[in-house]
Design a protein around this motif. Structure first.
Motif, PDB file in Angstrom:
ATOM      1  N   LEU A   1       0.400  -1.208   0.220  1.00 32.33           N
ATOM      2  CA  LEU A   1      -0.023   0.243   0.191  1.00 32.33           C
ATOM      3  C   LEU A   1       0.753   1.108   0.357  1.00 32.33           C
ATOM      4  CD1 LEU A   1      -2.359  -1.249   2.472  1.00 32.33           C
ATOM      5  CD2 LEU A   1      -3.484  -0.634  -0.144  1.00 32.33           C
ATOM      6  N   VAL A   2       2.138   1.564   1.145  1.00 36.11           N
ATOM      7  CA  VAL A   2       2.879   2.652   0.644  1.00 36.11           C
ATOM      8  C   VAL A   2       3.563   2.836  -1.049  1.00 36.11           C
ATOM      9  CG1 VAL A   2       5.059   3.635   1.571  1.00 36.11           C
ATOM     10  CG2 VAL A   2       3.081   2.477   3.157  1.00 36.11           C
ATOM     11  N   GLU A   3       4.033   1.287  -0.987  1.00 35.05           N
ATOM     12  CA  GLU A   3       4.667   1.851  -1.979  1.00 35.05           C
ATOM     13  C   GLU A   3       3.852   2.279  -3.308  1.00 35.05           C
ATOM     14  OE1 GLU A   3       7.709   1.478  -5.161  1.00 35.05           O
ATOM     15  OE2 GLU A   3       7.749   0.840  -2.375  1.00 35.05           O
ATOM     16  N   VAL A   4       1.918   1.968  -3.610  1.00 26.78           N
ATOM     17  CA  VAL A   4       1.123   2.506  -4.225  1.00 26.78           C
ATOM     18  C   VAL A   4       1.525   3.956  -4.112  1.00 26.78           C
ATOM     19  CG1 VAL A   4      -0.595   2.914  -5.599  1.00 26.78           C
ATOM     20  CG2 VAL A   4      -0.019   0.749  -4.721  1.00 26.78           C
ATOM     21  N   LEU A   5       1.374   4.271  -2.972  1.00 22.39           N
ATOM     22  CA  LEU A   5       1.560   5.606  -1.964  1.00 22.39           C
ATOM     23  C   LEU A   5       2.641   6.433  -2.915  1.00 22.39           C
ATOM     24  CD1 LEU A   5       0.430   7.651   1.336  1.00 22.39           C
ATOM     25  CD2 LEU A   5       2.854   6.731   0.620  1.00 22.39           C
ATOM     26  N   ARG A   6       3.500   5.721  -2.723  1.00 18.20           N
ATOM     27  CA  ARG A   6       5.071   6.560  -2.821  1.00 18.20           C
ATOM     28  C   ARG A   6       5.058   6.115  -4.671  1.00 18.20           C
ATOM     29  NH1 ARG A   6       9.337   6.198  -0.535  1.00 18.20           N
ATOM     30  NH2 ARG A   6      10.726   5.143  -1.806  1.00 18.20           N
ATOM     31  N   ALA A   7       3.727   6.023  -5.538  1.00 17.03           N
ATOM     32  CA  ALA A   7       4.290   6.107  -6.694  1.00 17.03           C
ATOM     33  C   ALA A   7       3.785   7.036  -7.500  1.00 17.03           C
ATOM     34  CB  ALA A   7       3.343   4.315  -7.589  1.00 17.03           C
ATOM     35  N   ASP A   8       3.334   8.097  -6.248  1.00 19.89           N
ATOM     36  CA  ASP A   8       2.382   9.227  -6.857  1.00 19.89           C
ATOM     37  C   ASP A   8       3.898  10.407  -6.575  1.00 19.89           C
ATOM     38  OD1 ASP A   8       1.539  11.730  -7.679  1.00 19.89           O
ATOM     39  OD2 ASP A   8      -0.626  11.047  -6.957  1.00 19.89           O
ATOM     40  N   ALA A   9       4.419  10.965  -7.395  1.00 19.83           N
ATOM     41  CA  ALA A   9       5.541  12.284  -7.433  1.00 19.83           C
ATOM     42  C   ALA A   9       4.488  13.006  -6.473  1.00 19.83           C
ATOM     43  CB  ALA A   9       6.509  12.903  -8.552  1.00 19.83           C
ATOM     44  N   ARG A  10       3.824  13.315  -6.283  1.00 20.49           N
ATOM     45  CA  ARG A  10       2.533  14.672  -5.582  1.00 20.49           C
ATOM     46  C   ARG A  10       1.883  13.755  -4.567  1.00 20.49           C
ATOM     47  NH1 ARG A  10      -0.458  17.397  -9.907  1.00 20.49           N
ATOM     48  NH2 ARG A  10      -0.591  14.836  -9.981  1.00 20.49           N
TER      49      ARG A  10
ATOM     50  N   SER B   1      -1.314   8.708 -12.387  1.00 21.55           N
ATOM     51  CA  SER B   1      -0.581   8.203 -12.869  1.00 21.55           C
ATOM     52  C   SER B   1      -0.348   6.944 -13.524  1.00 21.55           C
ATOM     53  CB  SER B   1       0.471   8.740 -12.024  1.00 21.55           C
ATOM     54  OG  SER B   1       1.337   7.609 -11.440  1.00 21.55           O
ATOM     55  N   ALA B   2       0.411   6.907 -14.596  1.00 27.20           N
ATOM     56  CA  ALA B   2       1.087   5.954 -15.726  1.00 27.20           C
ATOM     57  C   ALA B   2       1.574   4.829 -14.617  1.00 27.20           C
ATOM     58  CB  ALA B   2       1.753   6.061 -16.554  1.00 27.20           C
ATOM     59  N   HIS B   3       2.540   5.797 -13.370  1.00 27.46           N
ATOM     60  CA  HIS B   3       3.658   5.222 -13.182  1.00 27.46           C
ATOM     61  C   HIS B   3       2.810   4.293 -11.324  1.00 27.46           C
ATOM     62  CE1 HIS B   3       7.926   4.129 -11.166  1.00 27.46           C
ATOM     63  NE2 HIS B   3       6.957   4.510  -9.777  1.00 27.46           N
ATOM     64  N   GLU B   4       1.848   4.911 -11.447  1.00 27.76           N
ATOM     65  CA  GLU B   4       1.119   4.127 -10.642  1.00 27.76           C
ATOM     66  C   GLU B   4       0.110   2.890 -11.246  1.00 27.76           C
ATOM     67  OE1 GLU B   4      -0.918   7.657  -7.889  1.00 27.76           O
ATOM     68  OE2 GLU B   4      -1.733   7.015  -9.750  1.00 27.76           O
ATOM     69  N   GLN B   5      -0.030   3.438 -12.452  1.00 30.16           N
ATOM     70  CA  GLN B   5      -0.689   2.084 -13.204  1.00 30.16           C
ATOM     71  C   GLN B   5       0.541   1.125 -13.083  1.00 30.16           C
ATOM     72  OE1 GLN B   5      -3.633   2.708 -15.520  1.00 30.16           O
ATOM     73  NE2 GLN B   5      -3.360   5.516 -16.172  1.00 30.16           N
ATOM     74  N   HIS B   6       1.980   1.701 -13.662  1.00 27.62           N
ATOM     75  CA  HIS B   6       2.547  -0.050 -13.641  1.00 27.62           C
ATOM     76  C   HIS B   6       3.522  -0.806 -12.805  1.00 27.62           C
ATOM     77  CE1 HIS B   6       6.117  -1.831 -15.804  1.00 27.62           C
ATOM     78  NE2 HIS B   6       6.398  -1.316 -14.137  1.00 27.62           N
TER      79      HIS B   6
ATOM     80  N   ALA C   1     -15.600  12.004  -5.742  1.00 27.49           N
ATOM     81  CA  ALA C   1     -15.231  11.967  -6.390  1.00 27.49           C
ATOM     82  C   ALA C   1     -14.806  11.780  -7.635  1.00 27.49           C
ATOM     83  CB  ALA C   1     -13.831  11.329  -5.960  1.00 27.49           C
ATOM     84  N   ALA C   2     -14.045  12.359  -8.493  1.00 19.38           N
ATOM     85  CA  ALA C   2     -14.304  11.987 -10.047  1.00 19.38           C
ATOM     86  C   ALA C   2     -13.278  11.807 -10.342  1.00 19.38           C
ATOM     87  CB  ALA C   2     -15.003  12.893 -11.258  1.00 19.38           C
ATOM     88  N   PRO C   3     -12.517  10.371 -10.399  1.00 11.77           N
ATOM     89  CA  PRO C   3     -10.877  10.152 -11.307  1.00 11.77           C
ATOM     90  C   PRO C   3     -10.628  10.174 -12.087  1.00 11.77           C
ATOM     91  CG  PRO C   3     -12.037   8.296 -10.309  1.00 11.77           C
ATOM     92  CD  PRO C   3     -13.054   9.334  -9.844  1.00 11.77           C
ATOM     93  N   VAL C   4      -9.826  10.638 -12.799  1.00 11.55           N
ATOM     94  CA  VAL C   4      -8.934  10.835 -14.482  1.00 11.55           C
ATOM     95  C   VAL C   4      -7.147  10.307 -13.669  1.00 11.55           C
ATOM     96  CG1 VAL C   4      -8.443  13.017 -15.535  1.00 11.55           C
ATOM     97  CG2 VAL C   4      -9.571  13.745 -13.771  1.00 11.55           C
ATOM     98  N   ASP C   5      -8.091   9.455 -15.157  1.00 11.44           N
ATOM     99  CA  ASP C   5      -6.628   8.263 -15.368  1.00 11.44           C
ATOM    100  C   ASP C   5      -5.619   9.366 -16.000  1.00 11.44           C
ATOM    101  OD1 ASP C   5      -7.885   6.027 -14.299  1.00 11.44           O
ATOM    102  OD2 ASP C   5      -8.896   5.181 -16.026  1.00 11.44           O
ATOM    103  N   GLY C   6      -4.565   9.068 -15.630  1.00  6.71           N
ATOM    104  CA  GLY C   6      -3.779  10.285 -16.710  1.00  6.71           C
ATOM    105  C   GLY C   6      -2.263   8.819 -16.880  1.00  6.71           C
TER     106      GLY C   6
END
Length: 162
Positions: free
Chosen positions: A36-45, A120-125, A157-162
């Motif tokens: 779970l923390v790894e997914v959190l850290r996958a987002d740079a922001r 983000s693409a990194h989160e998806q990866h 919320a309205a999630p946006v795939d990026g």
């Protein structure tokens, strides 16, 4: 600090033959928290929303008290910083959880990824890599993503795939 690191490494060692069932749960909790923390850290922001999603997921998954969740979160952050791959965590989960529980972890991870409203693409990866290591079938992976996305939409919320 040294006690915390020792606790972390002890939790990642294979269980001993006479270990009590409750003792087996701690390494699974840590492994889940690390993912779970790894997914959190996958987002740079990442920010408060993602952190709150991790805390909520740990509370829901393991019915832990607030102080236990905070300790687990701290240990997971340290483990993520020290880890070079996901294998020791995913292998622990593969040994300890059935497919339904692994799919539930994937859904909780998607909730963390969607917590800020942007995927983000990194989160998806990261999600794809972990799901693959957990041997989660593609259909179950997609359905977990849809359930997490639907939960975000239901929450306003309205999630946006990026």
């Amino acid at each position: 600090m040294l006690r915390t690191l020792k606790d972390l490494f002890d939790a990642l060692l294979p269980p001993q033959g006479g270990a009590a069932p409750a003792d087996d749960e701690h390494p699974l909790q840590l492994a889940t928290a690390v993912l779970l923390v790894e997914v959190l850290r996958a987002d740079a922001r990442f920010g408060a929303a993602e952190r709150r999603a991790v805390v909520d997921a740990l509370k829901e998954k393991f019915a832990l008290a607030d102080d236990e969740v905070e300790r687990l979160f701290e240990l997971a952050e340290q483990a993520v910083r020290d880890a070079s791959d996901y294998f020791r965590f995913t292998s622990r989960i593969n040994e300890g959880f059935d497919m339904a529980r692994k799919v539930r972890i994937i859904e909780l991870m998607w909730r963390v990824a969607y917590a800020d409203g942007c995927l983000s693409a990194h989160e998806q990866h990261v999600m794809w890599r972990i799901a693959d290591l957990l041997h989660v079938p593609h259909g179950a992976y997609v359905h977990a993503k849809m359930r997490a996305r639907d939960a975000m939409v239901a929450g306003g919320a309205a999630p946006v795939d990026g």
